[in-house]
Scaffold this active site. Structure first.
Site, mmCIF file in Angstrom:
data_model
loop_
_atom_site.group_PDB
_atom_site.id
_atom_site.type_symbol
_atom_site.label_atom_id
_atom_site.label_comp_id
_atom_site.label_asym_id
_atom_site.label_seq_id
_atom_site.Cartn_x
_atom_site.Cartn_y
_atom_site.Cartn_z
ATOM 1 N N HIS A 128 78.537 145.314 -82.079
ATOM 2 C CA HIS A 128 78.586 146.746 -82.350
ATOM 3 C C HIS A 128 79.202 147.459 -81.152
ATOM 4 C CE1 HIS A 128 75.746 145.851 -85.611
ATOM 5 N NE2 HIS A 128 76.060 147.032 -86.104
ATOM 6 N N LYS A 132 75.516 151.713 -79.143
ATOM 7 C CA LYS A 132 74.372 151.373 -79.994
ATOM 8 C C LYS A 132 73.193 150.976 -79.119
ATOM 9 C CE LYS A 132 72.944 148.584 -83.969
ATOM 10 N NZ LYS A 132 72.389 149.760 -84.679
#
Length: 234
Positions: A128, A132
Site C-alpha cells: 500500500h 497507510k
C-alpha cells in the site's frame, strides 16, 4: 425526493470518506449528511451510516449506531476477529464491516478460498501507499482468516521475524511504498508448481460499486463481514 435514504458519513475528509460523500451526493436515491464524531453522535433521522474514520472513533460510532438502531457500514481498518466477536456477543444488529469495497479484491479472496483446498502452503504479500497507518492491511488479514477457515496451514519458519505476521497459520507480508495505491498477491505452493492470485488497485474509484452496494443493501441481522453476500458469493 420521495424514497431518498439519508446516509450519515463519518470521516469525509479522508480518502475513503470523501469518495463515499461524492458517491452519495451524486446518487438520486441517497442524500449525504456529514457527521463529525468529535461533536457528539446524534444519528436521529438517518437511514444508515458510513464509517471511514479511525478505530477509536469507529468503535464509538458503532456503539452509537447500535443504540440508535441505525445500520452502519464500517470501512475503518482495525476491526479484528476479536472485536467483531465482542460485537456479536453483545447482540449488535445491522452492522456490516467491510475490509475492502473493491469487487476485484473480494473476488480474489473468494478464489483463494477455493485454491486453499488444493495446495499445501500459502503466503500473502500486500503493498500500500506509505501513508497507510496499519500493517498488515485489513484486507490481507481478512484474506488470511478466510484461507485459514478452509483448512489449516503451518508456516515453514514461524519464528523468523522476516517471515511476516502469522495470521491463521498464513504468513502475511506488508510493504509500504510511495507510488503504490494497493496490491495484494496470494501465492500458493504445491509439488512442482505455484499459483499466484493477484489484485491491483490503481484508483480509489474501484471502491465505488462496493460502497453503493453496501449502502443500498437491506439491513442484515447481526454483524456481517464483507460484501460477499451482495455479490452472490457464499
Amino acid at each position: 425526493m420521495a424514497g431518498t435514504r439519508r446516509i450519515g458519513i463519518a470521516g469525509s475528509t479522508g480518502r475513503l470518506g470523501a469518495l463515499a460523500l461524492r458517491l452519495v451526493a451524486a446518487a438520486d436515491d441517497l442524500e449525504p449528511v456529514e457527521l463529525d464524531v468529535r461533536e457528539g453522535l446524534d444519528l436521529s433521522g438517518l437511514d444508515a451510516v458510513f464509517d471511514a474514520t479511525v478505530l477509536d472513533a469507529s468503535e464509538r460510532l458503532v456503539d452509537a449506531a447500535v443504540d440508535a438502531g441505525v445500520p452502519v457500514v464500517v470501512g475503518t481498518s482495525g476491526w479484528t476477529q476479536e472485536r467483531i466477536g465482542d460485537l456479536r456477543d453483545r447482540g449488535a444488529e445491522g452492522i456490516r464491516i467491510v475490509p475492502n469495497f473493491s469487487l476485484g479484491s473480494v473476488l480474489e479472496t473468494h478464489l483463494a478460498t477455493i485454491a486453499a483446498r488444493h495446495f499445501t502452503a500459502v503466503e500473502v504479500v500486500e503493498a500500500h501507499h506509505d501513508r497507510k497507518r496499519d500493517a498488515p492491511s485489513g484486507t490481507a488479514t481478512r484474506t488470511a482468516e478466510a484461507i485459514g477457515a478452509v483448512r489449516g496451514f503451518r508456516p515453514a519458519t514461524p519464528d523468523e521475524p522476516g517471515r511476516g505476521t502469522i495470521i491463521a497459520g498464513v504468513p502475511v507480508h506488508a510493504l509500504r511504498l510511495p507510488g503504490v495505491v494497493a496490491r495484494q498477491e496470494i501465492v500458493f505452493g504445491g509439488t512442482g508448481e505455484t499459483l499466484t492470485i493477484r489484485h491491483d488497485t490503481t484508483s480509489s474509484d474501484s471502491y465505488s460499486a462496493g460502497i453503493l452496494l453496501a449502502l443500498r443493501a437491506e439491513r442484515q441481522p447481526g454483524v456481517t463481514v464483507g460484501i460477499d453476500d451482495l455479490l452472490g458469493l457464499s
